[in-house]
Design a protein around this motif. Structure first.
Motif, mmCIF file in Angstrom:
data_model
loop_
_atom_site.group_PDB
_atom_site.id
_atom_site.type_symbol
_atom_site.label_atom_id
_atom_site.label_comp_id
_atom_site.label_asym_id
_atom_site.label_seq_id
_atom_site.Cartn_x
_atom_site.Cartn_y
_atom_site.Cartn_z
ATOM 1 N N ARG A 196 0.827 -1.203 0.000
ATOM 2 C CA ARG A 196 0.000 0.000 0.000
ATOM 3 C C ARG A 196 0.870 1.265 0.000
ATOM 4 O O ARG A 196 1.992 1.253 0.518
ATOM 5 N N VAL A 197 0.356 2.348 -0.578
ATOM 6 C CA VAL A 197 1.059 3.632 -0.469
ATOM 7 C C VAL A 197 0.529 4.361 0.767
ATOM 8 O O VAL A 197 -0.561 4.066 1.245
ATOM 9 N N ASP A 198 1.302 5.316 1.189
ATOM 10 C CA ASP A 198 0.881 6.120 2.335
ATOM 11 C C ASP A 198 -0.279 7.038 1.901
ATOM 12 O O ASP A 198 -0.150 7.805 0.946
ATOM 13 N N ALA A 199 -1.406 6.932 2.593
ATOM 14 C CA ALA A 199 -2.596 7.674 2.176
ATOM 15 C C ALA A 199 -2.589 9.120 2.677
ATOM 16 O O ALA A 199 -3.330 9.957 2.169
ATOM 17 N N SER A 200 -1.704 9.441 3.643
ATOM 18 C CA SER A 200 -1.824 10.742 4.306
ATOM 19 C C SER A 200 -1.657 11.953 3.374
ATOM 20 O O SER A 200 -2.413 12.919 3.512
ATOM 21 N N PRO A 201 -0.707 11.954 2.408
ATOM 22 C CA PRO A 201 -0.625 13.147 1.538
ATOM 23 C C PRO A 201 -1.943 13.401 0.800
ATOM 24 O O PRO A 201 -2.341 14.557 0.632
ATOM 25 N N THR A 259 -3.843 5.778 -8.889
ATOM 26 C CA THR A 259 -2.710 5.638 -9.808
ATOM 27 C C THR A 259 -1.418 5.379 -9.044
ATOM 28 O O THR A 259 -0.637 4.484 -9.391
ATOM 29 N N ALA A 260 -1.223 6.173 -7.986
ATOM 30 C CA ALA A 260 -0.013 6.001 -7.180
ATOM 31 C C ALA A 260 0.023 4.608 -6.568
ATOM 32 O O ALA A 260 1.059 3.927 -6.545
ATOM 33 N N GLN A 261 -1.146 4.181 -6.088
ATOM 34 C CA GLN A 261 -1.256 2.845 -5.500
ATOM 35 C C GLN A 261 -0.895 1.772 -6.522
ATOM 36 O O GLN A 261 -0.123 0.855 -6.259
ATOM 37 N N LEU A 262 -1.463 1.908 -7.712
ATOM 38 C CA LEU A 262 -1.221 0.911 -8.758
ATOM 39 C C LEU A 262 0.254 0.872 -9.127
ATOM 40 O O LEU A 262 0.854 -0.197 -9.259
ATOM 41 N N ARG A 263 0.842 2.072 -9.247
ATOM 42 C CA ARG A 263 2.243 2.127 -9.653
ATOM 43 C C ARG A 263 3.138 1.496 -8.597
ATOM 44 O O ARG A 263 4.150 0.874 -8.906
ATOM 45 N N ASN A 264 2.718 1.662 -7.338
ATOM 46 C CA ASN A 264 3.530 1.166 -6.231
ATOM 47 C C ASN A 264 3.338 -0.339 -5.984
ATOM 48 O O ASN A 264 4.146 -0.980 -5.324
ATOM 49 N N SER A 265 2.258 -0.911 -6.518
ATOM 50 C CA SER A 265 1.952 -2.323 -6.253
ATOM 51 C C SER A 265 2.969 -3.243 -6.939
ATOM 52 O O SER A 265 3.794 -2.776 -7.734
ATOM 53 N N VAL A 266 2.922 -4.496 -6.580
ATOM 54 C CA VAL A 266 3.829 -5.473 -7.194
ATOM 55 C C VAL A 266 3.674 -5.452 -8.714
ATOM 56 O O VAL A 266 4.654 -5.400 -9.463
ATOM 57 N N ALA A 267 2.418 -5.438 -9.169
ATOM 58 C CA ALA A 267 2.163 -5.409 -10.611
ATOM 59 C C ALA A 267 2.735 -4.134 -11.222
ATOM 60 O O ALA A 267 3.321 -4.166 -12.307
ATOM 61 N N GLY A 268 2.579 -3.002 -10.496
ATOM 62 C CA GLY A 268 3.079 -1.732 -11.002
ATOM 63 C C GLY A 268 4.596 -1.720 -11.114
ATOM 64 O O GLY A 268 5.156 -1.253 -12.091
ATOM 65 N N ARG A 269 5.231 -2.262 -10.083
ATOM 66 C CA ARG A 269 6.704 -2.329 -10.115
ATOM 67 C C ARG A 269 7.182 -3.223 -11.245
ATOM 68 O O ARG A 269 8.161 -2.940 -11.930
ATOM 69 N N LEU A 270 6.431 -4.293 -11.447
ATOM 70 C CA LEU A 270 6.742 -5.195 -12.560
ATOM 71 C C LEU A 270 6.605 -4.445 -13.876
ATOM 72 O O LEU A 270 7.472 -4.523 -14.755
#
Lengths: 75, 732
Positions: free
Chosen positions: B560-565, B595-606
């Motif tokens: 997960r990405v940090d939701a606070s920002p 989008t940030a979440q997706l990019r940060n996910s395992v699939a996104g990193r892949l």
């Protein structure tokens, strides 16, 4: 060259003389009833000329020419 | 011991018979509606099992594959043969087509030779009588040395008598060992000698019937020869004796020994038929021949085929998808609606347990629901194919199309699978397409068909094409779609040709196919077929696809990405704005977060990690993630694209905004779009298709292979289009 099933025109009848070819091909033909002495009749060719439709022992078979050429028939 | 009400005897029965002998109808008539359907271990041959009650016995009935013979040259025949030898059922029922007695008895003779406890079901006796074939049942029974029961399987006539005969044979198998088949003096002498040797061999005695083994060795049956080599106490002596027998027979008759044996069997069958049948003088197969003269006609045949295929297509994809006037929604929409309601019912979880909510709605309901939405489609498709099969028309399709497809290493029946998979353009589904390859009996042809059918344009790829075409080729949409359709056939047939040359090599199964007499299909038979195959599909969706859906969800959800920002930005917006403007801004921030979440996910990193490679085809990280989603289901591509471009999850049916976004993006170009279209067309079949290929080919290796080769081929094609386009200066 001996006459084979390929040489039959639609409507022609003949009798099987001999089956050539490798083990698999021969066994398949034998199992479908194409044996020495069986009478065969050509019914029609497929729209593009191959396979052919023949009757033997009361059933209709579609045979590719590449297989039918191994069945020698009476001329 | 006489059977009693309280303790029924349990017996195992196997049903053998030629294809088209009414074997399946008889199985259904005996066992009623409950069947277990599966595959025989290690092979793709369908295995059906059910229970029958009669005569105080409970029969566990196994439907053996339909075969003309029992050689080792085909998987079906080997399965049927091994079942009888190894499982030793208490009784074997051989279903014989009474209207085609002589050809059918060839198999009966081979079962007799195995010395299995046998009952012959003389099926379709009504058809035979209509053709004025008068069969003396008692005489047939005494000539074969086994009980013969006349049946009309599709009406359930004769099943009671058949079970009674089975119970009798099973009660006293030794008294019901059928007669020996005679091949004439010379062959019988060789068989007897070899059988004597076998019956004295420690390793073979008790395992096989000596006479049957002797005949099989003389027939040069490779599987039997291998078994003898590994099991016999003295394989050398038996091999030498068999070679001697073969040599002696071949010099005596001037003919291959297997031909001599086959002729002996046919001769025996012909002799039996001569004695128990008064042949009519009317010519045979009048009706079938009349219909064939139309359906297999040089000009008419192909035209009728096109009409039938079009009918299949319309009924499957139009009827199942567009029958909204009858039900308010189409059946497919009803399925989707049901799963959406199910997802909504979980909405109370969203606040309390967001992780569980996402797993349930996005992972499980989304994944399984996407597959279940195809059920109405698949049901209609199977019903249509069942009708085509049961009438006998499928064999004519093969006859008409065979020459054309032979060029590419396929055969006539392959066309059905490719069309169901989407070969007409505009819709289709590879899952029923791969399943439709079951009508192909030739294993290699079937495998190649299975591997190339997913290259057709299935319904799930269409939204991707439409979105990209609307963005980059707005004025020539139809022409581009036509090019895409044409490319799918070129690529699929080309791939088949290459696969046949390089991967699925080896000798072609000799193509000799029966053109069965036309039958009016029974409603019961069609429904049974349809239900069984549809149920197999549903069961798969509930197991394997469920598991993979969860894995895909995991890959896109964690870490997960940090939701606070984002929460801070929302708080700022709430302080400054109000009304509709606020709603729009919050939505935009949420989309950015996704989008940030997706990019940060395992699939996104892949996806990001693959950029050094994928850039050759012009794909950036956003495209890569969407394509990774497409491994699970092609429906996910457009939706994931939407998330990657901060537009929220885009509905595949309404892609206008996404199209506009891409069309105005300077990163994108027509060349890039077309390269992506080509890749989506070819690359890895979706999860559901992969699982189907696994199941239908009997090996996970072929499912993995299909994924690997299609992805590499798709990438090569995309690189070719992209680099070629750039070189030609079309990139701008």
């Amino acid at each position: 060259m001996a006459r084979t099933l390929v040489d039959l025109a639609p409507g022609d009848e003949s009798v099987v003389l001999r089956i050539e070819g490798s083990g698999a091909i021969r066994q398949r033909l034998l199992d479908m009833g194409i044996t020495r002495g069986a009478s065969v009749r050509c019914y029609r060719l497929a729209p593009l000329g191959d396979p052919i439709e023949i009757s033997v022992k009361g059933s209709l078979l579609a045979i590719r020419k590449s297989v039918a050429k191994f069945v020698q028939i009476e001329s | 011991m006489p059977p009693t009400e309280s303790s029924p005897r349990h017996l195992r029965a196997a049903i053998a018979g030629n294809p088209n002998s009414g074997k399946t109808s008889l199985f259904n008539a005996l066992t009623g509606s409950y069947h277990a359907v599966g595959n025989y271990p290690g092979v793709t041959v369908e295995r059906r099992e059910g229970y029958a009650r009669g005569n105080g016995c409970i029969f566990r009935v196994v439907d053996l594959p339909g075969t003309y013979s029992l050689t080792a040259y085909s998987a079906e025949e080997e399965v049927a043969r091994n079942f009888v030898i190894e499982q030793r059922p208490d009784v074997v029922v051989d279903v014989v087509d009474a209207a085609n007695l002589e050809r059918n008895l060839y198999l009966a003779v081979q079962i007799i030779e195995m010395e299995a406890p046998l009952v012959v079901a003389l099926n379709m006796i009504d058809v035979a009588r209509r053709r004025r074939l008068d069969i003396d049942v008692d005489k047939l029974s005494s000539l074969l040395g086994v009980p013969v029961v006349a049946t009309q399987a599709h009406r359930g006539v004769g099943t009671r008598e058949l079970l009674a005969a089975c119970a009798q044979v099973a009660a006293d198998p030794e008294r019901h060992i059928p007669k020996q088949i005679r091949y004439g003096h010379h062959v019988d002498e060789q068989v007897g000698h070899l059988a004597g040797l076998i019956s004295h061999d420690e390793g073979l005695r008790g395992r096989f019937r000596p006479r049957w083994l002797a005949v099989k060795l003389i027939e040069k049956d490779s599987a039997v020869a291998d078994q003898v080599a590994s099991l016999a106490a003295d394989p050398g002596a038996i091999r030498a004796a068999a070679d001697h027998a073969i040599h002696s027979i071949e010099t005596h008759f001037g003919e291959h020994s297997e031909s001599v044996i086959a002729e002996g069997r046919h001769g025996f069958a012909a002799g039996v038929v001569r004695e128990c049948l008064r042949l009519p003088t009317v010519p045979l197969r009048t009706r079938t021949d009349r219909i064939d003269s139309v359906t297999c006609h040089r000009v008419g045949g192909p035209i009728i085929l096109v009409c039938v295929v079009y009918g299949l297509f319309v009924s499957v994809f139009k009827v199942a998808d567009e029958w909204s006037w009858l039900f308010g929604k189409s059946p497919t929409e009803w399925m989707e609606w049901a799963f959406e309601r199910l997802a909504e019912s979980c909405s109370s979880l969203q606040a309390r347990a967001p992780l569980l909510h996402s797993l349930l709605t996005d992972g499980i309901i989304g994944g399984v629901g996407g597959v279940m939405a195809f059920v109405p489609l698949i049901l209609v498709m199977f019903a249509f194919v069942a009708v085509l099969e049961d009438t006998g028309y499928v064999a004519r399709v093969a006859f008409v199309m065979d020459r054309l497809l032979k060029v590419f290493g396929l055969q006539g029946k392959s066309i059905l699978a490719m069309i169901v998979s989407g070969g007409l353009g505009g819709g289709g589904c590879a899952v029923p397409g791969v399943m439709a390859t079951r009508t192909l009996r030739e294993e290699k042809d079937r495998l190649v068909t299975m591997l190339v059918a997913p290259l057709m344009n299935c319904g799930a790829k269409m939204p991707v094409y439409l979105m990209l075409i609307a963005a980059f080729f707005p004025r020539i949409q139809a022409r581009i779609l036509f090019v895409v359709w044409l490319m799918s056939w070129i690529v699929a047939l080309g791939a088949a040709w290459v696969l046949r040359k390089a991967v699925v090599r080896g000798e072609q199964t000799p193509f000799v196919m029966e053109l069965p007499p036309y039958h009016v299909p029974t409603l019961r038979g069609v429904l049974m077929h349809t239900w069984e195959r549809t149920w197999a599909y549903v069961r798969k969706a509930g197991t394997v696809i469920l598991a993979v859906s969860v894995i895909m969800w995991f890959l896109m959800y964690f870490p997960r990405v940090d939701a606070s920002p984002f929460e801070e930005r929302i708080a700022v917006a709430q302080a400054e704005l109000g009304g509709e403007e606020l709603v729009a801004v919050i939505q935009a921030i949420r989309n950015d977060q996704a989008t940030a979440q997706l990019r940060n996910s395992v699939a996104g990193r892949l996806g990001s990690g693959l950029v050094p490679v994928s850039q050759w085809a012009g794909f950036d990280w956003r495209t890569n993630i969407s394509l990774i989603g497409g491994f699970a289901a092609k429906e996910l591509v457009v939706g994931t694209f939407g998330v990657a471009y901060s537009m929220g999850n885009v509905d595949p049916d309404a892609t206008d905004s996404l199209s506009n976004r891409l069309a105005t993006d300077p990163q994108w170009s027509r060349v890039k779009a077309f390269a992506l279209i080509m890749f989506v067309m070819v690359y890895a079949p979706c999860m559901a298709t992969q699982v189907t290929i696994w199941r239908e080919s009997g090996s996970v290796r072929w499912a993995l292979f299909s994924t690997a080769y299609a992805t590499l081929l798709g990438f090569a094609l995309a690189v070719l289009v992209y680099q070629g386009g750039l070189a030609l200066g079309l990139g701008q």
